[in-house]
Design an enzyme around this catalytic site. Structure first.
Site, mmCIF file in Angstrom:
data_model
loop_
_atom_site.group_PDB
_atom_site.id
_atom_site.type_symbol
_atom_site.label_atom_id
_atom_site.label_comp_id
_atom_site.label_asym_id
_atom_site.label_seq_id
_atom_site.Cartn_x
_atom_site.Cartn_y
_atom_site.Cartn_z
ATOM 1 N N ASP A 205 13.465 6.565 -0.892
ATOM 2 C CA ASP A 205 14.667 6.505 -1.718
ATOM 3 C C ASP A 205 14.683 5.192 -2.495
ATOM 4 O O ASP A 205 14.481 4.116 -1.910
ATOM 5 C CB ASP A 205 15.897 6.594 -0.808
ATOM 6 C CG ASP A 205 17.128 7.099 -1.531
ATOM 7 O OD1 ASP A 205 17.197 6.951 -2.754
ATOM 8 O OD2 ASP A 205 18.014 7.643 -0.862
ATOM 9 N N ASP A 206 14.923 5.270 -3.807
ATOM 10 C CA ASP A 206 15.076 4.080 -4.645
ATOM 11 C C ASP A 206 13.892 3.117 -4.520
ATOM 12 O O ASP A 206 14.064 1.893 -4.540
ATOM 13 C CB ASP A 206 16.358 3.333 -4.278
ATOM 14 C CG ASP A 206 17.619 4.045 -4.749
ATOM 15 O OD1 ASP A 206 17.508 5.178 -5.237
ATOM 16 O OD2 ASP A 206 18.708 3.471 -4.613
ATOM 17 N N LYS B 101 17.714 12.171 4.848
ATOM 18 C CA LYS B 101 18.708 12.306 3.792
ATOM 19 C C LYS B 101 18.615 13.687 3.138
ATOM 20 O O LYS B 101 17.529 14.162 2.818
ATOM 21 C CB LYS B 101 18.493 11.211 2.750
ATOM 22 C CG LYS B 101 19.384 11.332 1.515
ATOM 23 C CD LYS B 101 19.237 10.126 0.605
ATOM 24 C CE LYS B 101 19.959 10.325 -0.720
ATOM 25 N NZ LYS B 101 19.930 9.125 -1.580
ATOM 26 N N ASP C 39 12.245 9.195 -4.956
ATOM 27 C CA ASP C 39 13.106 10.080 -5.735
ATOM 28 C C ASP C 39 13.449 9.519 -7.112
ATOM 29 O O ASP C 39 13.857 10.252 -8.003
ATOM 30 C CB ASP C 39 14.378 10.422 -4.965
ATOM 31 C CG ASP C 39 15.216 9.207 -4.592
ATOM 32 O OD1 ASP C 39 14.818 8.077 -4.925
ATOM 33 O OD2 ASP C 39 16.271 9.382 -3.957
ATOM 34 N N ASN C 40 13.326 8.212 -7.294
ATOM 35 C CA ASN C 40 13.556 7.581 -8.601
ATOM 36 C C ASN C 40 13.053 6.149 -8.521
ATOM 37 O O ASN C 40 12.606 5.689 -7.457
ATOM 38 C CB ASN C 40 15.039 7.607 -9.008
ATOM 39 C CG ASN C 40 16.008 7.245 -7.914
ATOM 40 O OD1 ASN C 40 16.804 8.069 -7.463
ATOM 41 N ND2 ASN C 40 15.948 6.000 -7.448
ATOM 42 N N CYS D 139 18.659 10.798 -7.402
ATOM 43 C CA CYS D 139 18.299 11.355 -6.111
ATOM 44 C C CYS D 139 18.469 12.865 -5.987
ATOM 45 O O CYS D 139 17.500 13.598 -5.832
ATOM 46 C CB CYS D 139 19.130 10.659 -5.041
ATOM 47 S SG CYS D 139 19.239 11.545 -3.504
ATOM 48 N N HIS E 161 16.860 2.787 -0.137
ATOM 49 C CA HIS E 161 18.199 2.754 -0.729
ATOM 50 C C HIS E 161 19.026 1.688 -0.018
ATOM 51 O O HIS E 161 18.866 1.453 1.176
ATOM 52 C CB HIS E 161 18.852 4.127 -0.557
ATOM 53 C CG HIS E 161 20.088 4.348 -1.366
ATOM 54 N ND1 HIS E 161 21.270 3.681 -1.124
ATOM 55 C CD2 HIS E 161 20.344 5.193 -2.393
ATOM 56 C CE1 HIS E 161 22.193 4.091 -1.976
ATOM 57 N NE2 HIS E 161 21.657 5.005 -2.766
ATOM 58 N N LYS F 230 16.340 3.022 -12.073
ATOM 59 C CA LYS F 230 17.026 4.259 -11.695
ATOM 60 C C LYS F 230 18.178 4.577 -12.646
ATOM 61 O O LYS F 230 18.854 3.684 -13.141
ATOM 62 C CB LYS F 230 17.564 4.072 -10.268
ATOM 63 C CG LYS F 230 18.502 5.139 -9.743
ATOM 64 C CD LYS F 230 19.014 4.716 -8.375
ATOM 65 C CE LYS F 230 20.043 5.672 -7.827
ATOM 66 N NZ LYS F 230 20.556 5.234 -6.513
ATOM 67 N N ARG G 125 15.356 15.733 -5.632
ATOM 68 C CA ARG G 125 15.153 16.479 -4.391
ATOM 69 C C ARG G 125 15.292 17.983 -4.616
ATOM 70 O O ARG G 125 14.535 18.784 -4.055
ATOM 71 C CB ARG G 125 16.136 15.968 -3.331
ATOM 72 C CG ARG G 125 15.832 14.539 -2.924
ATOM 73 C CD ARG G 125 16.997 13.829 -2.254
ATOM 74 N NE ARG G 125 16.731 12.404 -2.226
ATOM 75 C CZ ARG G 125 16.225 11.738 -1.197
ATOM 76 N NH1 ARG G 125 15.954 12.386 -0.075
ATOM 77 N NH2 ARG G 125 15.994 10.443 -1.272
ATOM 78 N N HIS H 139 21.695 15.159 0.721
ATOM 79 C CA HIS H 139 22.376 14.898 -0.554
ATOM 80 C C HIS H 139 22.275 16.060 -1.536
ATOM 81 O O HIS H 139 22.174 15.869 -2.749
ATOM 82 C CB HIS H 139 21.840 13.623 -1.205
ATOM 83 C CG HIS H 139 22.875 12.950 -2.075
ATOM 84 N ND1 HIS H 139 22.559 11.962 -2.990
ATOM 85 C CD2 HIS H 139 24.216 13.125 -2.169
ATOM 86 C CE1 HIS H 139 23.652 11.557 -3.613
ATOM 87 N NE2 HIS H 139 24.679 12.249 -3.130
#
Length: 747
Positions: free
Chosen positions: A26-27, A122, A323-324, A64, A217, A384, A68, A124
């Site tokens: 993540d991130d 995660k 994811d980004n 995100c 993240h 992001k 996904r 989301h």
């Protein structure tokens, strides 16, 4: 009379079908892994890359939930309703935040062909107002094809005290922060346990494990021993660090030799221009982030070791991606508590310095300065949420011993997250279904990358891809990339400092030849106006086809189309002890005023929590400590408190607190029955949500981290609690700016 067997035997996958482990970070920016040029220690990810392939032109959606959803379906994010994060579901096709039944997910397809499907971490992908104990559970992991799930539904989580879900119900963490609990370790324990259970029960049955960490993240939570090895390592600052990373990327052959490093934008301060306090604090933020990422890598190593030790590794496809790009949501100074943003509390270097020593510990909900996000996406610009390469081009590592024999290789052809779905089906030997549960399936937008596993010169299976996120637009077509200068709304420092357009009418398109300009550094728009016009028309066509339109530039318009709950909480609710924690989305809206009361029996030495939601980073509690009724509201770590002027009387009573907002601030008032026993005023209002990661209302006790330092969890009520009532004004309007900011920071 004869009868035929009616039992339909379970499907079996093709012989030799590989297991699949998808690790989603993540991130995490393009330059933050060791195998992508970083000096942050990621030895386990690096060994994965050394035995497999790295992709240097792999793209995602810039946020995100959309990334996904695209991975799990093989469709463009707007085409499946995930044009933005799941926290703001809208009534337009591209933004419903609901994966439609016409886009059956990868776990559903694999499960139908005999795979075990397991998800940890995660999610989301559940739209707001569907995350409570009542569901509906259609868009929870088990409703989307997974057979087991353990993790968190929202966009972020406190790594010391997360809001956790097992399958279709909320659960408390298995240990406390004082006992050394950490979310990443817990997720890894659970992933390994799921794999053990699956193989013991069905030996040889292939599995798909979706392992989606909260790292990297924010909050960047990690124990101090992981940070200490990095002490002093970043004192030279982000400019020098970025130059060093770029040099390693070139030397290793990860990026083309003629790559031009994009310049530092004016709104990111030059390290040499900072004073000593700023340098000290900013360096500490990166030290903690580095320890956080290295700790996550160690947990990934435990999972990879399990595959090795159980003999699964040789027949397992492992892919790892982010994811980004790295997140600039910490803005200029970084944040000691990210919830401050939603609460309207400005960040300051002085506040951050007060937490220098415990940065990354349970006392913080921390994020780093956007200078480190910019450097973490080297050699690209921005981060992001933007469709510049800093937001959309991220690491991808693939290891499959059967076909990635050219170990340590780099693949350079264009790839996008929607391509992973057909790639994995291709590897397994399964065709994507045309119909699932009687529903005709919409076209898959991706194409298989499998040819490139064995052939480094294999061309990209397709060469056109649009991008859009919060109004930032771009498109890749052949070797060309066109990108707009649109600046997204919702991040105060970006709105104030960044150059670029604030309206779609004034957006300017830049043009880049990616065949000779890997980093999107040289704008050729002036030389090729016809190409710009052609790409803009192509973007319009792709936007129409994928339901990108209408574009939302007005926050009010976005909120006007919000999909509200079918069964809203309403202005008044009564709760009794005995239920699971009550999801904050199931409570009446408190920001416009409230009366919260508790009917309880108190003894001579009354003590304990009558109710509690959230924790010290954001939340509230009505409790008795030292025999005095107290209400503490943590407004993103700023403690607003009212305390009774007399001890709690024994016997049956109604204890209450009221909140009345005013033009210049608000007031809390405490009551023993009808007698006012305390009041306090404060400036400003209350935020629409106390925690980005969600919180549950507990009756008669607290859990996780306490709201107030006046007590220690669980601080159980030592009398009898009969009921808690929340009463609010009948009509409270959502603040569109606050709602968008909450959604942005929740991703």
């Amino acid at each position: 009379m004869t009868s035929e067997p009616i039992f339909r035997r379970a499907e079996r996958p093709p012989d030799g079908a590989p297991n699949i482990v998808a690790i989603v970070l993540d991130d995490t920016g393009f330059a933050q892994l060791g195998c992508f040029g970083s000096d942050l220690a990621t030895p386990n990810i690096d060994r994965l890359a050394a035995a497999g392939l790295r992709y240097n032109s792999f793209h995602v959606t810039a946020m995100c939930s959309p990334t996904r959803a695209s991975f799990l379906t093989g469709r463009n994010h707007h085409a499946i309703g995930m044009g933005f994060v799941a926290d703001l579901p809208l009534d337009h096709h591209g933004y419903t935040a609901r994966i439609p039944r016409s886009a059956a997910t990868l776990p559903r397809v694999l499960r139908d062909h005999g795979y075990s499907t397991l998800a940890v971490g995660k999610w989301h992908l559940v739209p707001r107002f569907e995350r409570s104990a009542a569901g509906p559970f259609t868009h929870w992991p088990l409703g989307q094809g997974f057979e087991r799930y353990y993790g968190f539904l929202n966009g972020d989580a406190n790594h010391y005290a997360p809001t956790l879900v097992r399958d279709n119900h909320y659960v408390d963490p298995p240990a406390t922060p004082e006992e050394g609990y950490h979310l990443t370790e817990d997720l890894t324990d659970q992933a390994i346990r799921y794999l053990q259970d699956q193989q013991y029960a069905a030996p040889g049955k292939p599995f798909f494990l979706y392992f989606a960490l909260g790292a990297a993240h924010s909050p960047h939570h990690v124990a101090r021993e992981w940070v200490e090895p990095y002490r002093g390592r970043f004192d030279r600052g982000w400019d020098a660090w970025r130059d060093d990373v770029f040099a390693r990327q070139l030397q290793s052959g990860l990026i083309p030799a003629d790559t031009e490093l994009t310049p530092r934008p004016d709104w990111v301060p030059a390290w040499d221009s900072l004073d000593d306090d700023a340098r000290r604090m900013y360096a500490r933020q990166q030290e903690v982030f580095a320890g956080f990422l290295t700790h996550a890598d160690a947990q990934i190593g435990r999972l990879l070791d399990h595959l090795d030790e159980t003999g699964q590794a040789d027949n397992t496809i492992v892919l790892l991606f982010s994811d980004n790009g790295a997140s600039g949501e910490g803005s200029v100074d970084g944040s000691v508590n990210e919830h401050r943003f939603t609460a309207g509390i400005p960040e300051s270097l002085a506040d951050n310095l007060e937490h220098y020593d415990d940065w990354g510990g349970p006392e913080t909900y921390n994020h780093y300065s956007w200078g480190w996000a910019w450097a973490g996406n080297t050699p690209f610009r921005l981060w992001k949420r933007y469709t510049w390469l800093g937001g959309t081009r991220v690491p991808l590592v693939v290891r499959w011993p059967a076909e990635t024999a050219a170990t340590g290789g780099v693949r350079t052809s264009f790839a996008h997250v929607v391509d992973l779905f057909p790639t994995l089906l291709d590897a397994v030997g399964i065709d994507a279904p045309d119909v699932v549960d009687g529903i005709e399936q919409q076209p898959i937008d991706g194409a298989s990358l499998r040819a490139g596993f064995t052939d480094p010169d294999a061309p990209a299976p397709r060469d056109t891809q649009y991008f859009e996120m919060l109004g930032s637009r771009s498109i890749i077509h052949g070797t060309w990339k066109a990108t707009t200068d649109h600046v997204a709304r919702g991040i105060v420092d970006e709105e104030k400092l960044m150059t670029g357009s604030r309206t779609f009418a004034e957006d300017r398109w830049s043009l880049f030849d990616l065949a000779h300009d890997y980093a999107e550094a040289r704008d050729l728009a002036a030389q090729h106006p016809g190409t710009i016009a052609e790409l803009e028309r192509l973007w319009d066509a792709e936007a129409e086809r994928n339901h990108v339109l209408p574009l939302y530039d007005s926050l009010t318009d976005r909120i006007a189309h919000l999909i509200f709950p079918v069964w809203p909480a309403g202005p008044e609710r009564t709760y009794r002890p005995g239920a699971s924690p009550i999801c904050d989305e199931s409570l009446p809206l408190l920001m416009g005023g409230f009366r919260i009361s508790a009917d309880a029996e108190a003894g001579d030495d009354a003590d304990g929590a009558l109710l509690a939601l959230g924790d010290r980073h954001g939340g509230f509690a009505l409790y008795v400590a030292d025999e005095h009724l107290t209400f503490t509201y943590s407004r993103a770590g700023e403690m607003l408190e009212v305390r009774a002027d007399r001890p709690v009387p024994s016997g049956a009573h109604t204890f209450a607190v009221t909140y009345a907002p005013g033009a210049n601030g608000g007031q809390f008032v405490l009551f023993h029955d009808d007698t006012m026993v305390g009041s306090t005023g404060f400036a400003g209002g209350l935020p629409p949500a106390v925690q980005h990661g969600g919180a549950g209302l507990r009756l008669g006790f607290d859990a996780g981290l306490p709201v107030s330092g006046r007590y220690r969890v669980p601080h159980r009520w030592n009398g009898e609690l009969f009921a808690v009532r929340i009463q609010t004004p009948p009509a409270v309007r959502l603040d569109p700016v606050a709602e968008l900011r909450t959604a942005l920071h929740a991703d």
